[in-house]
Design a protein around this motif. Sequence first.
Motif, PDB file in Angstrom:
ATOM      1  N   GLU A  71      -3.447   0.713  -3.541  1.00 50.85           N
ATOM      2  CA  GLU A  71      -3.311  -0.661  -3.049  1.00 50.85           C
ATOM      3  C   GLU A  71      -2.921  -1.550  -4.215  1.00 50.85           C
ATOM      4  O   GLU A  71      -3.531  -1.473  -5.291  1.00 50.85           O
TER       5      GLU A  71
ATOM      6  N   ARG B 142      -5.134   6.434  -1.196  1.00 48.39           N
ATOM      7  CA  ARG B 142      -4.049   5.465  -1.145  1.00 48.39           C
ATOM      8  C   ARG B 142      -4.071   4.605  -2.404  1.00 48.39           C
ATOM      9  O   ARG B 142      -5.087   4.499  -3.093  1.00 48.39           O
TER      10      ARG B 142
ATOM     11  N   THR C 228       0.392   4.993   0.848  1.00 54.44           N
ATOM     12  CA  THR C 228      -0.542   5.954   1.430  1.00 54.44           C
ATOM     13  C   THR C 228      -0.133   7.354   0.987  1.00 54.44           C
ATOM     14  O   THR C 228       1.013   7.769   1.200  1.00 54.44           O
TER      15      THR C 228
ATOM     16  N   VAL D 104       0.860  -1.181   0.000  1.00 54.36           N
ATOM     17  CA  VAL D 104       0.000   0.000   0.000  1.00 54.36           C
ATOM     18  C   VAL D 104       0.899   1.235   0.000  1.00 54.36           C
ATOM     19  O   VAL D 104       1.868   1.312   0.753  1.00 54.36           O
TER      20      VAL D 104
END
Length: 183
Positions: A12, A10, A4, A2
Amino acid sequence: MVITIDQNLRLELTAEKHAEGLFQALNSSRQQLSEFLPWVPNMQSVQDFIAYIKNCELFYQQRMEVSFVVIFNEQAVGRIGLHYLNFFNENAAIGYWLTESAQGNGIMIRSCKALINYGFKELGLHRIEIKAATLNLKSQAIPKKLGFQVEGVLRQAEKVNGKFLDLVLYSMIDGEWESGTRD
């Protein structure tokens, strides 16, 4: 994995768990996205996305690409990735799409910045390209805002809806990115 970006945004790593959300995101903007993306008509069900995601996971394992689902306010709103990874020549190409409703929030600019930083700093890339159809002004705005250089036009380089589209080729070199004022 991930990445952020902030409390609402974010990236993923693309996984099967994203199939339903991606299908809903695509359906919400199907007409707009199909104008410039040749694969949109092939995505007619969640199962189509599952099959596609399995290919993404295989490409990731083979170090051919790394792709992410763009999550904004806990919703899948698009995808972004480094495709055609070539570690010998230290280059890759960014591809991205975003739902119509999520556009105008700076999501793709921030996502691209994060992915470019990842590509140059974590993967050790030297060059990153972005290609956008000459008629896709929204997509072209991204590399322009990020300071990419225009290298030229690839004539009739992508077939979409039975028509060949010209693509503008943009590039960024790691030293150019580092010398800029970017996060």
